[in-house]
Design an enzyme around this catalytic site. Structure first.
Site, PDB file in Angstrom:
ATOM      1  N   LYS A  61      -9.983   5.532  -7.010  1.00  0.00           N
ATOM      2  CA  LYS A  61     -10.659   6.971  -7.104  1.00  0.00           C
ATOM      3  C   LYS A  61     -10.719   7.463  -8.339  1.00  0.00           C
ATOM      4  O   LYS A  61     -11.806   8.303  -8.549  1.00  0.00           O
ATOM      5  CB  LYS A  61      -9.547   7.793  -6.284  1.00  0.00           C
ATOM      6  CG  LYS A  61      -9.743   9.400  -6.066  1.00  0.00           C
ATOM      7  CD  LYS A  61      -8.769  10.028  -5.674  1.00  0.00           C
ATOM      8  CE  LYS A  61      -8.464   9.550  -4.077  1.00  0.00           C
ATOM      9  NZ  LYS A  61      -7.281  10.733  -3.378  1.00  0.00           N
TER      10      LYS A  61
ATOM     11  N   GLU B  93      -4.615  -1.647 -13.247  1.00  0.00           N
ATOM     12  CA  GLU B  93      -4.765  -2.958 -12.813  1.00  0.00           C
ATOM     13  C   GLU B  93      -6.347  -3.345 -12.387  1.00  0.00           C
ATOM     14  O   GLU B  93      -7.068  -4.259 -12.604  1.00  0.00           O
ATOM     15  CB  GLU B  93      -3.972  -3.395 -11.381  1.00  0.00           C
ATOM     16  CG  GLU B  93      -2.353  -3.320 -11.746  1.00  0.00           C
ATOM     17  CD  GLU B  93      -1.848  -1.947 -11.763  1.00  0.00           C
ATOM     18  OE1 GLU B  93      -0.668  -1.878 -11.663  1.00  0.00           O
ATOM     19  OE2 GLU B  93      -2.535  -0.865 -11.702  1.00  0.00           O
TER      20      GLU B  93
ATOM     21  N   GLY C 247      -4.683   7.191  -0.629  1.00  0.00           N
ATOM     22  CA  GLY C 247      -5.045   5.827  -0.647  1.00  0.00           C
ATOM     23  C   GLY C 247      -4.407   4.909   0.383  1.00  0.00           C
ATOM     24  O   GLY C 247      -5.213   4.139   0.944  1.00  0.00           O
ATOM     25  N   ARG C 248      -3.239   4.968   0.976  1.00  0.00           N
ATOM     26  CA  ARG C 248      -2.658   4.056   2.080  1.00  0.00           C
ATOM     27  C   ARG C 248      -3.224   4.432   3.396  1.00  0.00           C
ATOM     28  O   ARG C 248      -2.947   3.817   4.269  1.00  0.00           O
ATOM     29  CB  ARG C 248      -1.256   4.396   2.093  1.00  0.00           C
ATOM     30  CG  ARG C 248      -0.444   5.749   2.315  1.00  0.00           C
ATOM     31  CD  ARG C 248       0.825   5.658   1.679  1.00  0.00           C
ATOM     32  NE  ARG C 248       1.459   6.905   1.940  1.00  0.00           N
ATOM     33  CZ  ARG C 248       1.778   7.856   0.632  1.00  0.00           C
ATOM     34  NH1 ARG C 248       1.014   7.414  -0.608  1.00  0.00           N
ATOM     35  NH2 ARG C 248       2.071   8.932   0.561  1.00  0.00           N
TER      36      ARG C 248
ATOM     37  N   GLU D 290       6.101   3.874   0.943  1.00  0.00           N
ATOM     38  CA  GLU D 290       5.604   4.769   0.058  1.00  0.00           C
ATOM     39  C   GLU D 290       5.366   6.471   0.530  1.00  0.00           C
ATOM     40  O   GLU D 290       5.613   7.532  -0.297  1.00  0.00           O
ATOM     41  CB  GLU D 290       4.104   4.479  -0.392  1.00  0.00           C
ATOM     42  CG  GLU D 290       3.617   5.416  -1.822  1.00  0.00           C
ATOM     43  CD  GLU D 290       2.396   4.842  -2.357  1.00  0.00           C
ATOM     44  OE1 GLU D 290       2.554   3.846  -3.254  1.00  0.00           O
ATOM     45  OE2 GLU D 290       1.230   5.134  -1.842  1.00  0.00           O
TER      46      GLU D 290
ATOM     47  N   HIS E  60      12.190 -19.732  11.119  1.00  0.00           N
ATOM     48  CA  HIS E  60      12.684 -20.774  10.149  1.00  0.00           C
ATOM     49  C   HIS E  60      13.133 -20.170   8.927  1.00  0.00           C
ATOM     50  O   HIS E  60      13.124 -20.763   7.903  1.00  0.00           O
ATOM     51  CB  HIS E  60      11.660 -21.775  10.110  1.00  0.00           C
ATOM     52  CG  HIS E  60      11.529 -22.469  11.548  1.00  0.00           C
ATOM     53  ND1 HIS E  60      12.102 -23.539  12.002  1.00  0.00           N
ATOM     54  CD2 HIS E  60      10.740 -21.985  12.585  1.00  0.00           C
ATOM     55  CE1 HIS E  60      11.691 -23.600  13.237  1.00  0.00           C
ATOM     56  NE2 HIS E  60      10.828 -23.050  13.539  1.00  0.00           N
TER      57      HIS E  60
ATOM     58  N   LYS F 225       4.102   4.020 -14.553  1.00  0.00           N
ATOM     59  CA  LYS F 225       2.991   3.956 -15.145  1.00  0.00           C
ATOM     60  C   LYS F 225       3.212   4.582 -16.589  1.00  0.00           C
ATOM     61  O   LYS F 225       2.546   4.007 -17.326  1.00  0.00           O
ATOM     62  CB  LYS F 225       1.984   4.685 -14.480  1.00  0.00           C
ATOM     63  CG  LYS F 225       1.415   4.135 -13.107  1.00  0.00           C
ATOM     64  CD  LYS F 225       0.368   4.978 -12.414  1.00  0.00           C
ATOM     65  CE  LYS F 225       0.134   4.505 -10.887  1.00  0.00           C
ATOM     66  NZ  LYS F 225      -0.779   5.314 -10.318  1.00  0.00           N
TER      67      LYS F 225
END
Length: 540
Positions: A204, A210, A265-266, A351, A382, A510
């Protein structure tokens, strides 16, 4: 209802729930034995999904108390506020209109018109890619798409593309890069050629650490392959609200897809963040995904709370978190193609609900979010299912099953379904000490040996779970499943009295990361704690 009145109502209703829990203890075995119709009464269905919540510590009076809680907090009004575009994200003064991203029919609002325009832009772009009309700097058609994003700009589309593998086009391969660890990008590019690769930069702000670092490295990779700077626009498009930064990077204005501040965002896979889904599977498939989500939106908006899937899931989760001290929940999709679903849900839930203050900034006097974790079945059986069955913590579980086979290996699918149902049955039933002793003696152990070994084979049982059944793992049903959990999380925020749409907690890391990176680059370290200072020195 004022915030003070709401807080008083919430406190009183929660006290009644806790009193109910403290007074009544029951066995799930007993609940089923005493009620032959329990499954029918504690199940619900909507938008292609069936929910069995009968294996929970719920009686009719428990459910009434939980539903009474929704009245005390005026949940109906809060849902109406979400869907109508009220500023439910109160700390950022924004609506949360992800439901507008999957509207059906003709646009009726300004937001829906913006979404319709964006969909048309996505459709036209995909047609260029799929038809071979879009050419690289060397004149070749695009065969590989690399999505560069992180968090909501990565988890959603990555999960959906994998889940819809049978719908993927054979002539396009879509890849995802998120981690700032350079190995993520270099390993992805190792088998690709710049001459037929296109990058989507999904950010955005167009400044996410990253994503920007990976995009810059990808840009250099393309340039090193012989692409001139004035040809970069053939290899990069963006999903961003920062038009200037994207253009400065080398992306043409017409190839920048919009992001809006009224979509978190999510919740963004339904927007242009879903472009990798369109390119991998086609626009019609994407429309079916939107249609499934919209069907769940309609159910959420109109169904009575006693039959409302998102509300029921949220109430059950709230019941265990507040009254049973359950601090985590396992999510167990018994479908290999849903392997990324728990990771997507982790961000959505943790979040959103990982908050320590209510909407007015007051410290919470009760627990908030839970740890969400899990993996695809039957692999989890397992590894961590041992903890679910014999560990000392109560960990509610959501099992997700798909009725129709997802491959041609039908016998294996039958075993997969058997594993799913038997795990939820084992959590409910368990194995008593007497049953363990009898079983061992029948296997040939002596009486003394059986008594010594039996305690180790006791499985407490009486552990709760939900089971969701999808008729078929297709775009429509997948869309409904994702929207179901989105709405569950929103209701969870309402029950807790928190804002589920901000995420201020990620900002501090951040800020400190930028300071430490500056120190790595040679700036004088600040007045840090001894551990941070010495770790930095050791790493350097």
């Amino acid at each position: 209802m004022t915030s003070e009145t709401l807080a008083v109502s919430r406190t009183a209703a929660l006290a009644r729930l806790k009193s109910h829990h403290d007074k009544h203890k029951w066995s799930l075995r007993e609940l089923f034995a005493g009620d032959p119709q329990r499954f029918e009464r504690f199940s619900a269905e909507a938008a292609g999904l069936f929910l069995d919540y009968s294996k929970n510590h719920l009686r009719d009076d428990t459910l009434r108390l939980l539903l009474d809680y929704t009245d005390q907090i005026d949940l109906s009004a809060q849902i109406a506020g979400l869907l109508s575009g009220a500023a439910v994200n109160n700390t950022e003064h924004r609506p949360a209109l992800h439901t507008a991203l999957r509207f059906q029919g003709e646009p009726r609002t300004e937001h829906e018109q913006a979404v319709a325009d964006c969909r048309n832009q996505m459709r036209q772009f995909a047609e260029k890619i799929h038809s071979g009309g879009w050419r690289s700097f060397s004149g070749e058609p695009i065969r590989h798409i690399v999505n560069i994003g992180i968090g909501g700009s990565d988890l959603g589309p990555r999960m959906v593309v994998e889940a819809l593998r049978p719908w993927q086009r054979p002539d396009i391969s879509v890849h995802f890069v998120a981690n700032i660890d350079g190995a993520d990008l270099t390993d992805t590019l190792a088998g690709l050629r710049a001459e037929d690769t296109l990058f989507i930069v999904a950010s955005k702000s167009f400044s996410t650490l990253e994503t920007l670092q990976n995009a810059l490295s990808a840009r250099q990779w393309v340039l090193d392959a012989g692409c001139r700077e004035d040809q970069l626009a053939r290899h990069f498009v963006a999903v961003s609200s920062n038009i200037v930064a994207a253009q400065d990077f080398g992306i043409a204005a017409e190839n920048i897809f919009p992001m809006w501040n009224w979509v978190g965002g999510r919740y963004s896979l339904w927007s242009a963040i879903g472009l990798p889904i369109v390119l991998a599977c086609g626009f019609e498939t994407y429309e079916q995904l939107l249609a499934g989500a919209h069907a769940m939106d309609e159910h959420f908006a109109t169904a009575d709370f006693a039959d409302n899937l998102p509300v029921l899931l949220a109430l059950i989760h709230f019941w265990y978190r507040q009254c049973w001290n359950a601090s985590s929940q396992a999510v167990l999709p018994y479908a290999q193609r849903l392997a990324k679903f728990p990771a997507w849900l982790q961000q959505l839930d943790m979040e959103s609900l990982g908050k320590g203050v209510d909407r007015d900034g007051h410290h919470l006097q009760y627990p908030s979010g839970s740890v969400i974790w899990g993996t695809e079945g039957s692999n989890g059986q397992h590894s961590f299912h041992q903890l679910l069955h014999q560990g000392t913590d109560l960990i509610p579980a959501d099992f997700i099953a798909v009725r129709e086979p997802t491959s041609a290996l039908k016998e294996q699918h039958q075993w997969l379904l058997a594993c799913c149902i038997s795990q939820s049955q084992a959590l409910l039933r368990g194995k008593s000490l007497q049953e363990a002793r009898q079983e061992l003696e029948q296997q040939g152990y002596t009486h003394r040996e059986a008594h010594a070994l039996a305690p180790h084979k006791v499985v407490p049982g009486n552990r709760p779970s939900n089971t969701l059944i999808m008729e078929r793992l297709d775009p429509f049903n997948l869309g409904a499943l994702l929207a179901l959990y989105e709405h569950k999380v929103f209701v969870g925020g309402c029950l807790l009295g928190i804002n589920p749409f901000d995420q201020w907690g990620v900002e501090l890391g951040k800020l400190l990361g930028a300071q430490i990176h500056a120190a790595i680059g040679g700036e004088a370290p600040q007045d840090w704690d001894g551990s941070t200072r010495n770790l930095l020195e050791r790493l350097l």
